[in-house]
Design an enzyme around this catalytic site. Structure first.
Site: not given
Length: 419
Positions: A258-260, A262-263
């Site tokens: 969910s992080c890398l 999209k960030d």
């Protein structure tokens, strides 16, 4: 804590463990009920123990903002998913800011609004602060603001919260930063006090660096495979350099979660909006998106046309010790296999319920052995510990064609995507 999702729930349970009285505001009534009964709605190691100790005591969940006026701190922990153009969707941050401000009208005493959601630099100052103050009408002098990014690894989030590498507090006023920092009293960690925009950027830059290390390792791994070099031997040598470190140098199918993804995408869009051309960041995403397709191409080299073939996929979560399938490389491989006419049997210790929501039309199995039986090939996509000892189970396939997207197997005839 506004938001009872992954970050909000883990942070709430850990703040309760530190002795604070914590209220989670969550619009999903099913989550509220589960949290209050001590049952975590997500899987995360150690979270169930924290909830069982604190739910109904100093940790409560509610769907109402009525708890805001009596609180000292409110943390915004809502999602910032990628929009169609890759930019972070800040609609939930805006909604939370409006609601917090509205309920702070009736509060008394100093209150600090802390943004913990991952947001592009400038969001707190340009969106959160003006929105809260507009809704709070007349309370601008006794409302402070801070930015406190999270650095929680899924599968290790409780440990990471209680034993962080650093705690980052961004603020414009010392008092707001002091109150935000006080919430972490009892945790032994360096505390970095910075400006609000710097705190926002630290989160993006941290994730972009981790993603870059992974894509770099995969690019080198692809070259090593062409040269018949073991990339894991290479990266062991590279990682011993203290300037580099061995972390996040494992070559394989790429990063998900969910992080890398999209960030990095949000940082690219932000850079482009400033007139910059982020060549390196774009390449990080490009390499990552190619890796699952390289695995399928390698499979075609081994067993030919995939139409009508049956393939076992072991591991559906984007990483081990979680049930999260968001941006999982396994899901991308499965979709690729289906597009090429292959049928898929899949197994994962935890992630099958979530995977069914994304790819409902494949066969889900109760064990690795059941998934492998009768298949033309087996793909290992998640580094679950139980997969490490698999060997004789591969004899249940038509032939021992074993490909790894993660280096986990001990059997000698398995071949990796880039080793």
């Amino acid at each position: 804590m506004v938001g009872g999702g992954y970050v909000g729930l883990v942070s709430s349970a850990c703040f309760a463990e530190l002795g604070h009285n914590v209220n989670i505001i969550e619009i999903d009534c099913n989550k509220v009920e589960a949290i209050n009964s001590g049952e975590p709605p997500i899987y995360e190691k150690g979270l169930d123990g924290l909830l069982s100790r604190h739910a109904g005591e100093n940790l409560m969940a509610t769907d109402s903002y009525d708890v805001i006026p009596e609180s000292d701190l409110s943390f915004i922990c809502v999602g910032t998913p990628p929009g169609p153009d890759g930019n972070a969707d800040l609609s939930m941050v805006a909604s939370a800011s409006r609601s917090i401000g509205r309920y702070l009208r009736d509060g008394e005493g100093y209150h600090v609004v802390v943004v913990k959601s991952t947001v592009p630099p400038g969001t707190t100052e340009e969106l959160v602060i003006p929105t809260v103050l507009e809704e709070a009408r007349g309370r601008s002098d006794d409302i402070g603001f801070a930015m406190n990014p999270e650095f929680l690894r899924e599968g290790m989030a409780v440990y990471d919260f209680m034993h962080p590498d650093r705690i980052v507090i961004g603020s414009r006023e010392g008092g707001a930063g002091d109150l935000a920092e006080s919430a972490y009293s009892g945790i032994d960690s360096p505390v970095l006090r910075v400006g609000i925009r710097a705190a926002e950027m630290i989160k993006y830059a941290s994730n972009a660096m981790l993603a870059t290390k992974i894509s770099f390792s995969n690019e080198v791994g692809n070259i090593c495979k062409d040269l018949d070099i073991d990339v894991y031997e290479v990266m062991r040598g590279v990682g011993l350099d203290h300037r580099i470190s061995p972390h996040f140098l494992n070559s394989g199918a790429g990063f998900g979660g969910s992080c890398l993804p999209k960030d990095v995408s949000a940082l690219i869009r932000l850079a482009e909006s400033l007139g910059e051309y982020p060549v390196l960041l774009k390449s990080v995403i490009e390499v990552n998106e190619r890796q699952p397709h390289r695995l399928v191409k390698l499979l075609e080299e081994k067993i030919g046309d995939l139409f009508g073939k049956e393939v076992a996929v072991l591991g559906l979560a984007f990483k081990g010790d979680t049930d999260d399938v968001r941006d999982s490389r396994a899901i991308k491989v499965i979709l690729d296999l289906k597009e090429k006419g292959a049928s898929v049997k899949a197994y994962d210790p935890l992630a099958i319920p979530n995977a069914r929501k994304v790819v409902p039309d494949i066969k889900y199995c109760r064990s690795a052995a059941e998934a492998l039986e009768g298949c033309d090939a087996g793909l290992i996509m998640t580094e679950w510990a139980e997969f490490a000892s698999l060997d004789e189970e591969f004899d249940m396939m038509k032939s021992r064609v074993i490909l790894e997207g993660r280096r986990i197997l001990s059997c000698e005839d398995a071949e990796g995507i880039c080793w």
